[in-house]
Design an enzyme around this catalytic site. Structure first.
Site: not given
Length: 370
Positions: A89, A262, A300, A302, A305, A331
């Site tokens: 940015d 974003d 989930c 991940c 988890c 997560h």
């Protein structure tokens, strides 16, 4: 940079964006690495989650570590160790929101650093020069971020200056290794937004962003402007909705034809103890999780988890352990990465509307909120 729309489902688009440091599938979400690092996770973890494009910020990198250090390191990629794509940015929004704004002129923006109060100046030309010299894949032009609310005359003046700065940014380019995206401004006024799209579309930008949203306007206004602008932007260029990142907002924008997103929401919320699940957000600080030995989200897969319970994560958070921020961030970013992957798969199968409806129905149930 190359961009190709491969499949459409209504206005929703599945595509591939390729740059100097790799490629990413779209629609995509960019983790925010403001200072050249995503808070709470290392680059290898970011890559393992399937991300190949991250966002950084000219304003912050300019103040620390500075252009000289970044050039001595060989650019932002060698300095940070990130091997994938980087979008920066321009820092225009940060000048307005973080620094002490001194003066906006036709030449550029005079401001004081939020760190030490030192005085600085950004011009459109300098921002392009900075982005090229540190070797980012995609650089945003310097724009004037129109606040909300703003009068029609203020929004018109701000939009026209943004277009003039965009033209100067194009003229300042010295390489095609850094793609340059323009930013559409115009507040909540339809005719100003359309005029801005018309003028910017005549210039040789590689992509276009929708700016000036998620700055306090009602959500229906944000959706309306997103749909309007996306419908008029060039079909063969990527479309980026800046700073918008709630799951429900991403789905609305994808439906309108947006490709890139974003937001600090997943990482900032993780550090504050708010976790995203398939059934809504949960506040891991809540006392009801003290003896909850289930994973954050049973659906989930991940690292967090698969290995830790809500009770343990709550314990880490209330104890002030740094691992709370790390595991929560893993997560939340995994949740966002999975959301974008599922969106892409739904578009490819021509089932985006079905996916959106099913996701929101489950997500809005707020099963675990507290």
């Amino acid at each position: 940079m190359e961009f190709q729309v491969i499949r459409k489902d209504g206005n929703a688009r599945y595509g591939i964006l390729r740059g100097t440091h790799g490629e990413t599938e779209t629609p995509c979400f960019m983790p925010v690495g403001t200072l050249g690092a995503v808070k709470g996770v290392t680059w290898d973890r970011i890559g393992q989650m399937g991300y190949s494009l991250v966002l950084s910020n000219v304003y912050h990198l300019y103040l620390r570590p500075g252009l000289e250090i970044l050039q001595e390191a060989g650019g932002i990629h060698p300095f940070t160790g990130w091997k994938g794509l980087i979008l920066t940015d321009s820092g225009g929004f940060q000048v307005f929101s973080l620094s002490k704004l001194m003066k906006i002129t036709e030449d550029g923006i005079y401001f004081k650093s939020h760190i030490d109060g030192s005085e600085h100046f950004f011009s459109p030309e300098f921002v392009v020069e900075f982005e090229e010299k540190i070797g980012v894949d995609i650089g945003m032009v310097l724009d004037e971020c129109t606040p909300y609310p703003a009068t029609y005359e203020y929004a018109k003046h701000s939009m026209e200056r943004t277009v003039r700065w965009a033209l100067r940014s194009i003229r300042a380019r010295t390489t095609d290794k850094t793609a340059i995206f323009a930013i559409v401004q115009g507040g909540v006024y339809n005719d100003l937004r359309l005029k801005c799209v018309e003028m910017l579309s005549e210039l040789p930008f590689e992509g276009f962003a929708i700016g000036g949203l998620s700055v306090g306007e009602p959500k229906d206004e944000m959706y309306r402007i997103t749909r309007l602008v996306a419908s008029q932007l060039p079909e063969d260029k990527p479309r980026y909705l800046m700073g918008v990142g709630k799951p429900e907002d991403i789905l609305e924008a994808v439906e309108a034809g947006v490709d890139m997103f974003d937001c600090v929401i997943p990482t900032r919320n993780a550090r504050n103890g708010t976790l995203f699940t398939s059934r809504g957000k949960i506040n891991i600080k809540a006392a009801k999780f003290k003896r909850d030995f289930s994973p954050v989200d049973p659906e989930c897969d991940c690292y967090t988890c698969k290995n830790f319970s809500r009770a343990y994560l709550r314990h880490l958070y209330v104890s002030g352990e740094i691992n709370a921020a790390i595991l929560n961030t893993i997560h939340n970013l995994h949740f966002y990465g999975r959301l974008m992957k599922d969106i892409r798969e739904a578009i490819k199968k021509g089932k985006f509307q079905e996916f959106k409806r099913n996701f929101l129905e489950k997500y809005s149930s707020q099963e675990g909120s507290g």
